[in-house]
Design a protein around this motif. Structure first.
Motif, PDB file in Angstrom:
ATOM      1  N   MET A   1      13.475  61.481  17.436  1.00 22.22           N
ATOM      2  CA  MET A   1      14.845  61.705  18.203  1.00 22.22           C
ATOM      3  C   MET A   1      15.920  61.307  17.218  1.00 22.22           C
ATOM      4  N   ASN A   2      17.009  62.256  17.594  1.00 23.38           N
ATOM      5  CA  ASN A   2      18.204  62.176  16.806  1.00 23.38           C
ATOM      6  C   ASN A   2      18.811  60.762  17.080  1.00 23.38           C
ATOM      7  N   LYS A   3      19.183  60.219  15.799  1.00 18.03           N
ATOM      8  CA  LYS A   3      19.796  58.724  15.996  1.00 18.03           C
ATOM      9  C   LYS A   3      21.171  58.833  15.681  1.00 18.03           C
ATOM     10  N   ASN A   4      21.882  59.938  15.612  1.00 17.62           N
ATOM     11  CA  ASN A   4      23.264  60.027  15.425  1.00 17.62           C
ATOM     12  C   ASN A   4      23.880  60.498  16.977  1.00 17.62           C
ATOM     13  N   ILE A   5      24.446  59.784  17.727  1.00 21.40           N
ATOM     14  CA  ILE A   5      24.631  59.636  18.891  1.00 21.40           C
ATOM     15  C   ILE A   5      26.362  59.701  19.139  1.00 21.40           C
ATOM     16  N   GLY A  41      19.747  50.246  16.177  1.00 18.83           N
ATOM     17  CA  GLY A  41      19.866  51.082  14.778  1.00 18.83           C
ATOM     18  C   GLY A  41      20.213  52.577  14.974  1.00 18.83           C
ATOM     19  N   LEU A  42      20.901  53.021  16.235  1.00 18.13           N
ATOM     20  CA  LEU A  42      21.656  54.180  16.079  1.00 18.13           C
ATOM     21  C   LEU A  42      22.909  54.255  15.669  1.00 18.13           C
ATOM     22  N   ASN A  43      23.330  55.358  15.192  1.00 18.00           N
ATOM     23  CA  ASN A  43      24.633  55.660  14.989  1.00 18.00           C
ATOM     24  C   ASN A  43      25.423  56.399  15.762  1.00 18.00           C
ATOM     25  N   ILE A  44      26.393  55.365  16.219  1.00 17.60           N
ATOM     26  CA  ILE A  44      27.343  55.601  17.468  1.00 17.60           C
ATOM     27  C   ILE A  44      28.638  55.922  17.166  1.00 17.60           C
ATOM     28  N   GLN A  45      29.150  57.268  17.697  1.00  9.28           N
ATOM     29  CA  GLN A  45      30.400  57.700  17.484  1.00  9.28           C
ATOM     30  C   GLN A  45      30.909  57.831  19.101  1.00  9.28           C
ATOM     31  N   ASP A  46      32.122  57.006  19.295  1.00  9.72           N
ATOM     32  CA  ASP A  46      32.642  57.184  20.708  1.00  9.72           C
ATOM     33  C   ASP A  46      33.822  57.744  20.399  1.00  9.72           C
ATOM     34  N   ARG A  47      33.759  59.139  20.974  1.00  9.57           N
ATOM     35  CA  ARG A  47      34.870  60.051  21.027  1.00  9.57           C
ATOM     36  C   ARG A  47      35.874  59.897  21.972  1.00  9.57           C
ATOM     37  N   GLY A  48      35.894  58.865  22.921  1.00  8.26           N
ATOM     38  CA  GLY A  48      36.808  58.576  23.814  1.00  8.26           C
ATOM     39  C   GLY A  48      36.613  59.661  24.857  1.00  8.26           C
ATOM     40  N   ASP A  49      37.640  59.625  25.681  1.00  3.86           N
ATOM     41  CA  ASP A  49      37.653  60.416  27.228  1.00  3.86           C
ATOM     42  C   ASP A  49      38.181  61.689  27.067  1.00  3.86           C
ATOM     43  N   PHE A 293      16.508  55.998  24.728  1.00  5.33           N
ATOM     44  CA  PHE A 293      16.525  56.151  23.410  1.00  5.33           C
ATOM     45  C   PHE A 293      15.552  55.257  22.824  1.00  5.33           C
ATOM     46  N   GLY A 294      14.600  54.818  23.196  1.00  6.32           N
ATOM     47  CA  GLY A 294      13.372  54.270  22.550  1.00  6.32           C
ATOM     48  C   GLY A 294      13.306  52.745  22.553  1.00  6.32           C
ATOM     49  N   ASP A 295      14.025  52.043  23.271  1.00  6.74           N
ATOM     50  CA  ASP A 295      14.053  50.479  23.247  1.00  6.74           C
ATOM     51  C   ASP A 295      12.755  50.182  23.657  1.00  6.74           C
ATOM     52  N   LYS A 296      12.268  48.931  23.144  1.00 11.49           N
ATOM     53  CA  LYS A 296      11.008  48.369  23.585  1.00 11.49           C
ATOM     54  C   LYS A 296      10.979  46.877  23.412  1.00 11.49           C
TER      55      LYS A 296
END
Length: 298
Positions: A1-5, A41-49, A293-296
């Motif tokens: 899965m793409n980890k860049n969100i 461990g995901l790379n998160i970018q919040d682009r706002g609204d 996103f795969g949390d277990k």
């Protein structure tokens, strides 16, 4: 899965009957979505609204309430989602009412030419101006994405249709209007109502649904309306329908989606903090996102 969100919020409630769902993106952020996904461990970018134009008066065009504003917001959203896809990142859209799926699907479908969709919802969202009993556009996005309905909704993003019926599955339906039932039968759309979920169990439903939307597609979009869950577990939604998917069934469904590793985009919509209890529904949304996103546990 793409980890860049890349997260983008859409504070839009003009497609719905009740005010308040425009605060959904803020409620989901307040519930800790960024921290929860970063802990995984995901790379998160919040682009706002996305900016949404607030009308000074009520407008209705051919049984479409606030058509201009809904089209404007979704056109902006389609551009942002397309940019995220172009950057090789995973778009995670926070609603807002379900009319925002018009923009999300348009943006993703520019890059996925044979897109599959899993649509978790108590409703079909398959109305058009001719069939809608309310004129609320949040009941029309799936129909428009399939090429049915007002030309301005159908052509958001500059092309149509975005989806083919054989690549779409609705899960959790329990409140369908007459026109929606007729369209489902006419185009042969795959629908797992709560009857099938009760009879077959969520595990088998998801096995069949994943196989269906993965066949001959180049990516799968998840469109999750929180009213797909039972109001006991997700009380803060504008159009609750009793007898829905349980909290645990929802997690199982998204855990299986994560294991299948087919998702290329997702949106979580219809969180309404005004109708909620202590932000419970936003917290449920965040928990479900982590499963997707795969949390277990182990």
């Amino acid at each position: 899965m793409n980890k860049n969100i890349s997260i983008v919020g859409v504070p839009l409630d003009l497609g719905a009957d009740r005010r308040g769902v425009d605060m959904g993106p803020s409620a989901i952020r307040y519930a800790g979505v960024v921290a929860r996904l970063e802990q995984m461990g995901l790379n998160i970018q919040d682009r706002g609204d996305i900016s949404v134009t607030r009308p000074h008066r009520f407008t209705e065009t051919e049984n479409h309430k606030y058509l201009d504003e809904v089209v404007e917001a979704n056109t902006k959203l389609a551009e942002v989602v397309s940019e995220i896809m172009q950057e090789g990142r995973f778009p995670l859209v926070l609603g807002g009412d379900h009319s925002i799926a018009l923009g999300t699907v348009a943006g993703v479908a520019r890059h996925k030419k044979n897109l599959g969709v899993i649509w978790f919802d108590a409703h079909g969202d398959l109305n058009t101006g001719e069939t809608s009993p309310s004129g609320n556009i949040h009941g029309m996005p799936l129909a428009a994405s399939l090429g049915f309905g007002h030309e301005r909704l159908v052509n958001i993003g500059g092309f149509a249709p975005k989806l083919q019926p054989e690549n779409v599955v609705i899960i959790g339906a329990r409140d369908l209007d007459r026109g929606e039932r007729e369209l489902i039968k006419r185009i042969g759309l795959k629908v797992f109502t709560m009857h099938e979920i009760d009879k077959l169990g969520m595990a088998r439903v998801m096995e069949e649904a994943i196989a269906h939307v993965s066949r001959q597609t180049d990516g799968v979009h998840l469109s999750l309306d929180l009213d797909g869950l039972d109001p006991h577990d997700a009380p803060g939604v504008g159009t609750p329908v009793i007898g829905g998917i349980s909290y645990r069934e929802g997690h199982l469904a998204l855990e299986m989606l994560a294991e299948a590793d087919v998702l290329c985009s997702a949106e979580f919509v219809e969180v309404n903090p005004i109708l909620d209890r202590e932000n419970a529904t936003a917290r449920v949304a965040v928990a479900l996102m982590s499963s997707a996103f795969g949390d277990k546990l182990l």
